[in-house]
Design a protein around this motif. Structure first.
Motif, short mmCIF file in Angstrom:
data_model
loop_
_atom_site.label_atom_id
_atom_site.label_comp_id
_atom_site.label_asym_id
_atom_site.label_seq_id
_atom_site.Cartn_x
_atom_site.Cartn_y
_atom_site.Cartn_z
N LEU A 61 0.85 -1.20 0.00
CA LEU A 61 0.00 0.00 0.00
C LEU A 61 0.87 1.23 0.00
O LEU A 61 1.84 1.32 0.76
CB LEU A 61 -0.91 0.01 1.24
N GLN A 62 0.53 2.19 -0.86
CA GLN A 62 1.24 3.46 -0.87
C GLN A 62 0.43 4.52 -0.15
O GLN A 62 -0.81 4.52 -0.20
CB GLN A 62 1.51 3.92 -2.31
N ILE A 63 1.13 5.41 0.53
CA ILE A 63 0.51 6.57 1.16
C ILE A 63 1.17 7.80 0.55
O ILE A 63 2.37 8.04 0.74
CB ILE A 63 0.70 6.55 2.69
N VAL A 64 0.38 8.54 -0.22
CA VAL A 64 0.87 9.75 -0.88
C VAL A 64 0.45 10.93 0.00
O VAL A 64 -0.74 11.05 0.36
CB VAL A 64 0.26 9.91 -2.28
N VAL A 65 1.39 11.77 0.36
CA VAL A 65 1.10 12.92 1.22
C VAL A 65 1.48 14.19 0.48
O VAL A 65 2.61 14.33 0.02
CB VAL A 65 1.87 12.84 2.55
N SER A 66 0.51 15.10 0.34
CA SER A 66 0.74 16.33 -0.42
C SER A 66 0.40 17.56 0.42
O SER A 66 -0.54 17.54 1.21
CB SER A 66 -0.14 16.36 -1.67
N GLU A 67 1.17 18.63 0.22
CA GLU A 67 0.84 19.93 0.80
C GLU A 67 0.76 20.95 -0.32
O GLU A 67 1.42 20.80 -1.37
CB GLU A 67 1.88 20.36 1.85
N PRO A 68 -0.04 22.00 -0.16
CA PRO A 68 -0.18 23.00 -1.22
C PRO A 68 1.11 23.77 -1.46
O PRO A 68 1.90 24.00 -0.54
CB PRO A 68 -1.28 23.93 -0.69
N VAL A 69 1.31 24.16 -2.70
CA VAL A 69 2.33 25.13 -3.06
C VAL A 69 1.58 26.31 -3.68
O VAL A 69 1.26 26.31 -4.87
CB VAL A 69 3.35 24.54 -4.05
#
Length: 381
Positions: A61-69
């Motif tokens: 399982l992958q966990i993709v974590v994103s924050e805004p730019v």
């Protein structure tokens, strides 16, 4: 009534989590949970997608974590309406054209046409749809001939995380709704899922001086892939006091409450996690005092683990057949872990199944009571 044709889902491939503080999440997943960091967003995603992301991978399982730019990207739009939370669930499918056709014909709402990309890692195709899970979307991906993570991501080597805790797949995804029936109809008639299990109860007996709260829960599953969705709504009386309603308040709408990660050796993993400072929801001693009798009454009988070993770690047990049971524990939600409301009410469950494949009533009630106690404690602090 005949079973609807399968969408061809192979597995839940990834969770896409939107956060305000990516560096904090990096420390949590790689250093604390010990999940290897395998990829990061290239400059194209940061410029065009207006977000910066990293990818963690248990191997299943992958966990993709994103924050805004800046503003304008998917991450900033999600976080404008919600605290940190799951914005997308990503499913690998056998045939992307078939999946798109079935969803479109059943009343699904695609966000775009099928996107086909060829890069240095091969060929990949995908599309996304809206869902009744608040602002959480579903993405479907066909990657039979694709060796990379996803277009726009580059591999990362020499990760801090080694996955020594043995975390693996997503056992189930749990979402909270103020009204659940529309979501159940969508899962059945659009996604083609089947009802797997249901329960309802109230916790007024936990603390006589507190109103308590209750829920109705229905689990839907894909009989081909085994992907399971647990869905909850508040149950009267004291609707507004229900922890389901409190999640809705804190998340500012319906959405994914938690994801259960499978673990091969939960006792060993929890001991090591506690040494690292990972915080779990509290379980009172009274739970273990009555555990042996509860397992006997529920038909499970004897278990391999000692009650004291479970008590010392705060691990819960549930099951419904002789010799078949599950072990589980719940991390504190993100807003409690970080002491910050905008970190959100999402949390992880860890589960080790020892022959039990269902969702016993004790399983759900244990989770509900754990959240109830933590909310009561927080309110008194």
């Amino acid at each position: 009534m005949s079973r609807p044709e399968s969408l061809g889902i192979k597995r839940l491939e990834a969770l896409h989590y939107y956060v305000h503080n990516l560096d904090r999440s990096r420390r949590f997943y790689a250093e604390t949970l010990d999940i290897p960091e395998v990829g990061k967003s290239a400059i194209d995603i940061e410029l065009k997608g207006r977000q910066r992301a990293v990818v963690f991978d248990t191997g299943a399982l992958q966990i993709v974590v994103s924050e805004p730019v800046g503003e304008g990207g998917r991450a900033s739009r999600f976080l404008r309406n919600h605290p940190d939370g799951i914005g997308t669930l990503i499913f690998e499918v056998e045939d992307i054209a078939k999946t798109f056709h079935l969803l479109d014909a059943r009343g699904g709402t695609p966000i775009q046409e099928i996107q086909r990309v060829r890069d240095d890692f091969g060929d990949i195709a995908y599309f996304s749809i809206t869902t009744p899970l608040g602002d959480t979307t579903f993405r479907f991906v066909e990657r039979a001939r694709y060796r990379g993570i996803f277009p726009g991501f580059t591999p990362v080597e020499n990760s801090v995380g080694k996955n020594q805790f043995g975390l693996s797949t997503a056992d189930h995804i749990t979402s909270n709704f103020q009204t659940m029936s529309p979501a159940l109809l969508w899962f059945e008639h659009v996604m083609g899922l089947e009802r797997y299990w249901s329960v309802e109860f109230h916790t007024a007996d936990i603390a006589p001086d507190q109103p308590g709260s209750g829920l109705r829960s229905v689990v839907m599953h894909d009989p081909v892939s085994g992907v399971k969705f647990a869905n909850n709504e508040p149950r009267r009386p004291f609707f507004t006091a229900s922890q389901i309603n409190m999640f809705n308040r804190d998340h500012r709408g319906d959405g994914v409450q938690h994801v259960a990660l499978t673990c091969g050796d939960l006792l060993t993993a929890v001991s090591a996690m506690r040494e690292r400072g990972i915080e779990f929801m509290d379980t009172p001693d009274a739970y273990y005092a009555a555990l042996r009798d509860r397992l006997k009454a529920g038909g499970v009988g004897q278990i391999e683990e000692s009650i004291e070993a479970l008590r010392s770690r705060g691990i819960l047990v549930d099951g419904s057949e002789h010799g078949r049971y599950m072990l589980q524990i719940f991390l504190k939600d993100s807003q409690a872990l970080y002491g910050e409301p905008e970190a959100g009410p999402f949390f992880f469950e860890l589960i080790e199944r020892k022959g039990d494949l269902g969702f016993g009533a004790g399983n759900f009630r244990a989770l509900f009571e754990s959240i109830e106690r933590n909310q009561t404690s927080a309110g008194a602090a």
